[in-house]
Design an enzyme around this catalytic site. Structure first.
Site, PDB file in Angstrom:
ATOM      1  CG  ASP A 214      -2.256   1.445   1.428  1.00 30.40           C
ATOM      2  OD1 ASP A 214      -1.954   1.552  -0.030  1.00 30.40           O
ATOM      3  OD2 ASP A 214      -3.410   0.477   2.201  1.00 30.40           O
ATOM      4  CG  HIS A 308      -8.789   1.358  -4.094  1.00 31.82           C
ATOM      5  ND1 HIS A 308      -9.866   1.655  -3.262  1.00 31.82           N
ATOM      6  CD2 HIS A 308      -7.166   1.237  -3.638  1.00 31.82           C
ATOM      7  CE1 HIS A 308      -8.872   2.514  -2.332  1.00 31.82           C
ATOM      8  NE2 HIS A 308      -8.042   2.175  -3.018  1.00 31.82           N
TER       9      HIS A 308
HETATM   10  C1  HEM Z   1      -4.376   2.887  -4.286  1.00 32.27           C
HETATM   11  C2  HEM Z   1      -5.505   0.364  -0.469  1.00 32.27           C
HETATM   12  C3  HEM Z   1      -8.623   3.400   1.087  1.00 32.27           C
HETATM   13  C4  HEM Z   1      -6.673   6.479  -2.669  1.00 32.27           C
HETATM   14  C5  HEM Z   1      -4.489   1.926  -2.891  1.00 32.27           C
HETATM   15  C6  HEM Z   1      -3.306   0.021  -3.319  1.00 32.27           C
HETATM   16  C7  HEM Z   1      -3.984   0.167  -1.903  1.00 32.27           C
HETATM   17  C8  HEM Z   1      -4.730   0.135  -1.361  1.00 32.27           C
HETATM   18  C9  HEM Z   1      -3.667  -1.113  -2.064  1.00 32.27           C
HETATM   19  C10 HEM Z   1      -2.494  -0.070  -4.453  1.00 32.27           C
HETATM   20  C11 HEM Z   1      -1.615   0.036  -3.885  1.00 32.27           C
HETATM   21  C12 HEM Z   1      -1.159   2.160  -4.357  1.00 32.27           C
HETATM   22  O1  HEM Z   1      -1.068   2.719  -5.414  1.00 32.27           O
HETATM   23  O2  HEM Z   1      -0.728   2.423  -2.952  1.00 32.27           O
HETATM   24  C13 HEM Z   1      -6.602   0.730   0.022  1.00 32.27           C
HETATM   25  C14 HEM Z   1      -7.210   0.175   1.430  1.00 32.27           C
HETATM   26  C15 HEM Z   1      -8.224   2.003   1.845  1.00 32.27           C
HETATM   27  C16 HEM Z   1      -7.743   2.903   0.993  1.00 32.27           C
HETATM   28  C17 HEM Z   1      -7.176  -1.493   1.726  1.00 32.27           C
HETATM   29  C18 HEM Z   1      -9.205   0.559   3.107  1.00 32.27           C
HETATM   30  C19 HEM Z   1      -8.817   1.069   4.467  1.00 32.27           C
HETATM   31  C20 HEM Z   1      -8.829   4.359   0.076  1.00 32.27           C
HETATM   32  C21 HEM Z   1      -8.940   6.098   0.304  1.00 32.27           C
HETATM   33  C22 HEM Z   1      -8.954   6.946  -0.851  1.00 32.27           C
HETATM   34  C23 HEM Z   1      -7.656   6.076  -1.646  1.00 32.27           C
HETATM   35  C24 HEM Z   1     -10.569   6.456   1.244  1.00 32.27           C
HETATM   36  C25 HEM Z   1      -9.306   8.032  -0.825  1.00 32.27           C
HETATM   37  C26 HEM Z   1     -10.493   8.739  -0.859  1.00 32.27           C
HETATM   38  C27 HEM Z   1      -6.249   5.806  -3.591  1.00 32.27           C
HETATM   39  C28 HEM Z   1      -5.731   6.625  -4.992  1.00 32.27           C
HETATM   40  C29 HEM Z   1      -4.679   5.236  -4.804  1.00 32.27           C
HETATM   41  C30 HEM Z   1      -4.629   3.752  -3.789  1.00 32.27           C
HETATM   42  C31 HEM Z   1      -5.186   7.679  -4.890  1.00 32.27           C
HETATM   43  C32 HEM Z   1      -3.768   5.215  -5.968  1.00 32.27           C
HETATM   44  C33 HEM Z   1      -4.436   4.701  -7.224  1.00 32.27           C
HETATM   45  C34 HEM Z   1      -3.447   4.828  -8.496  1.00 32.27           C
HETATM   46  O3  HEM Z   1      -3.054   5.835  -8.693  1.00 32.27           O
HETATM   47  O4  HEM Z   1      -2.315   3.869  -8.782  1.00 32.27           O
HETATM   48  N1  HEM Z   1      -4.741   1.737  -2.434  1.00 32.27           N
HETATM   49  N2  HEM Z   1      -6.643   2.223   0.018  1.00 32.27           N
HETATM   50  N3  HEM Z   1      -7.702   4.422  -0.833  1.00 32.27           N
HETATM   51  N4  HEM Z   1      -5.542   4.559  -3.046  1.00 32.27           N
HETATM   52 FE1  HEM Z   1      -6.295   2.839  -2.210  1.00 32.27          FE
END
Ligand code: HEM
Length: 400
Positions: A214, A308
């Site tokens: 993450d 996601h």
């Molecule tokens: C990407 C997990 C909540 C925004 C990711 C990734 C994972 C992840 C595994 C892919 C790796 C990375 O690029 O970091 C989670 C989990 C969440 C959560 C487990 C809740 C428990 C959120 C929330 C937001 C968010 C609430 C914003 C409102 C993003 C964004 C990316 C991302 C902007 C990058 C997307 C990209 O440009 O590739 N998240 N996330 N995430 N997450 Fe989350």
């Protein structure tokens, strides 16, 4: 206080490790100033253009606390508190005990362990100091499926303490809470953890409690757009927020019992990345650019339509970007037997109305991850710019 240096650490660490047979007793009898690693001695200077705890790599521990001003505390009381807190944060960042307080000795023999302290102002503090809140602090909209506990949300002041050592982090937070006596009381506190430096063979992006890597596609300080996306510009509005950022803090519980029942294949399709390597399902390694158009042999999208990363990407959100700096939490088990565990999601951005809000609107409408998580608390804070070396305090441009 004993501070290890990187020079002594390397040799001593190797000798003890290679010796193999040295037990805890022998370690305890080793010369007092010898540390196994330089971890404790590492420090992050408090002073600078931006507050610390934003662009620095994540430390192993987080203690986040919200405070409310005590009834009757107005602007002079807050000025005095921010002066005490800033001086204390600067001292603690150097491994010194803050002036004017009998230390509780909790972190006595530890170095600063990369301690950072970040201060923010919630919307509720502004009427109490006869000031106008920035437009960006307008309440976040209610998102579908939010299950917010207001007593563990919001707050006049927000303090994010991070360090590579739990005792150092908790000592710093307790010190700040003691220094707040008479001016502010704790509204809520949450502790989080991440990977300890050195725990993996090569440093790589940490994992959350769903097991995913993450943080991969976070904006990087080397990106040409980084500052514009994360920090309020020098001529921004209001002027006192120049160099500052807005922090969105959400306690997001993971519904781990149902998550763990999913196959790895399904889990990977929920996020759009491989669980083991963090590589996008469009191919490559963790750092390979995501190809949202890539199709499987049968013509289906390699990264599913509700994955996601497809829903959250800046490409699908008018460039909306934020710097995510989330920590895991695990606070035992709920009365229904489910883990009270998840992510203390923290995101910094120049403007939440073009960062977090549009992205969360889309995610909450139904990305594949939504059914496995529950947002249980929420805060939005104005994090002013940093304090120039040589004096001053956080929030001075607002408060004077
Ligand atoms: C990407 C997990 C909540 C925004 C990711 C990734 C994972 C992840 C595994 C892919 C790796 C990375 O690029 O970091 C989670 C989990 C969440 C959560 C487990 C809740 C428990 C959120 C929330 C937001 C968010 C609430 C914003 C409102 C993003 C964004 C990316 C991302 C902007 C990058 C997307 C990209 O440009 O590739 N998240 N996330 N995430 N997450 Fe989350």
């Amino acid at each position: 206080r004993l501070l290890a240096t990187a020079g002594t650490a390397g040799a001593a660490g190797l000798a003890v490790g290679a010796g193999g047979g040295l037990g805890a007793h022998a370690l305890a009898a080793a010369p007092a100033a010898t540390a196994l690693t330089s971890l404790g001695a590492d420090s992050v200077p408090f002073y600078g253009a931006h507050q610390v705890g934003i662009v620095q790599p994540m430390q192993a521990r987080l203690v986040a606390t919200a405070f409310d001003l005590t009834p009757g505390t107005a602007r002079p009381g807050l000025v005095s508190l921010m002066k005490r807190w800033s001086a204390a944060a600067a001292a603690l960042a150097e491994g010194r005990t803050p002036p004017g307080l009998a230390d509780d000795d909790v972190a006595l023999d530890a170095g600063p362990s990369s301690l950072t302290v970040t201060f923010g102002f919630g919307a509720s503090v502004f009427p109490k100091i006869s000031a106008t809140a920035p437009a960006a602090l307008a309440p976040l909209p209610a998102f579908p499926e939010d299950a917010l506990d207001r007593s563990r949300s919001d707050g006049d002041l927000w303090v994010q303490v991070c360090a590579d050592d739990a005792l150092v982090a908790h000592h710093a937070m307790r010190t700040l809470q003691r220094l707040a006596a008479g001016a502010a009381t704790v509204r809520w506190q949450m502790s989080g953890f991440s990977r300890s430096p050195g725990a993996t063979a090569q440093p790589h992006t940490g994992r959350n409690l769903m097991g995913q890597i993450d943080g991969t596609n976070n904006p990087k300080p080397t990106d040409s757009t980084f500052d514009a996306r994360i920090f309020v510009p020098a001529k921004g509005d209001p002027a006192w927020m120049a160099g500052g950022s807005y922090a969105v803090f959400r306690r997001i519980r993971m519904l781990l019992d149902s998550w763990d029942q999913q196959s790895t294949d399904r889990q990977e399709r929920v996020i759009g990345r491989r669980k083991g390597s963090g590589a996008p399902l469009s191919g490559g390694t963790e750092t390979t650019a995501v190809d949202l158009d890539k199709q499987n042999a049968d013509g289906s999208l390699a990264i599913p339509g509700d994955a996601h990363i497809r829903v959250a990407t800046p490409d699908a959100n008018q460039g909306a970007a934020m710097l995510r700096r989330g920590y895991s939490y695990h606070d035992g088990f709920r009365s229904d037997g489910a883990p009270d565990a998840g992510l203390l999601f923290t995101a910094f951005q120049a403007d939440p109305l073009t960062g977090f809000v549009p992205v969360q609107r889309k995610l909450a409408r139904g990305d594949a991850l939504s059914v496995f998580i529950r947002h249980e608390s929420s805060g939005l804070y104005a994090v002013p710019g940093g304090v120039p070396a040589g004096g001053g305090y956080v929030g001075q441009a607002l408060l004077e």
